[in-house]
Design a protein around this motif. Structure first.
Motif, PDB file in Angstrom:
ATOM      1  N   UNK A  68       1.145  -1.215  -0.216  1.00 24.43           N
ATOM      2  CA  UNK A  68      -0.177   0.125   0.092  1.00 24.43           C
ATOM      3  C   UNK A  68       0.984   0.990  -0.086  1.00 24.43           C
ATOM      4  N   UNK A  69       2.144   1.592   0.602  1.00 25.51           N
ATOM      5  CA  UNK A  69       2.588   2.757   0.669  1.00 25.51           C
ATOM      6  C   UNK A  69       3.309   2.587   0.150  1.00 25.51           C
ATOM      7  N   UNK A  70       3.692   1.394  -0.836  1.00 21.99           N
ATOM      8  CA  UNK A  70       5.259   1.721  -2.588  1.00 21.99           C
ATOM      9  C   UNK A  70       3.849   2.092  -3.163  1.00 21.99           C
ATOM     10  N   UNK A  71       2.421   1.670  -3.868  1.00 22.19           N
ATOM     11  CA  UNK A  71       2.110   1.987  -4.009  1.00 22.19           C
ATOM     12  C   UNK A  71       1.142   3.594  -3.703  1.00 22.19           C
ATOM     13  N   UNK A  72       1.213   4.315  -3.157  1.00 20.82           N
ATOM     14  CA  UNK A  72       0.989   5.937  -2.487  1.00 20.82           C
ATOM     15  C   UNK A  72       2.313   6.428  -3.066  1.00 20.82           C
ATOM     16  N   UNK A  73       3.280   5.765  -3.202  1.00 18.58           N
ATOM     17  CA  UNK A  73       4.938   6.670  -3.410  1.00 18.58           C
ATOM     18  C   UNK A  73       4.769   6.805  -4.874  1.00 18.58           C
ATOM     19  N   UNK A  74       4.084   5.778  -5.396  1.00 18.76           N
ATOM     20  CA  UNK A  74       4.455   5.940  -6.711  1.00 18.76           C
ATOM     21  C   UNK A  74       3.372   6.189  -7.990  1.00 18.76           C
ATOM     22  N   UNK A  75       1.430   6.402  -6.615  1.00 21.94           N
ATOM     23  CA  UNK A  75       1.085   7.429  -7.430  1.00 21.94           C
ATOM     24  C   UNK A  75       1.297   9.514  -7.217  1.00 21.94           C
TER      25      UNK A  75
END
Length: 75
Positions: A68-75
């Protein structure tokens, strides 16, 4: 290097030049891992299946913990 696919029965084949095969130490018996990121085809020789299993397990663990954190960073 630009290549085109060659008809091979009902399939298509990618012919890899001998110089590239020699450079990567690939022959007809070398297992190849074929993957994609949705836009690019990635062909890699499988060198160490045990190491590959460990990597996939670590990647799954990382995705479970931090996905979830990596997804947020990617967005």
């Amino acid at each position: 290097m630009i290549k085109t696919l060659t008809k091979h029965g009902n399939s298509l084949a990618l012919v890899i030049d001998r110089a590239v095969l020699d450079l990567l130490k690939i022959d007809a018996d070398t297992p190849l891992d074929i993957s994609t990121d949705g836009q690019v085809l990635i062909v890699s020789p499988v060198r160490d299946t045990e190491r590959q299993k460990k990597f996939k397990k670590a990647l799954e663990t990382t995705n479970r913990r931090y996905g979830k954190a990596l997804k947020k960073l990617a967005d």
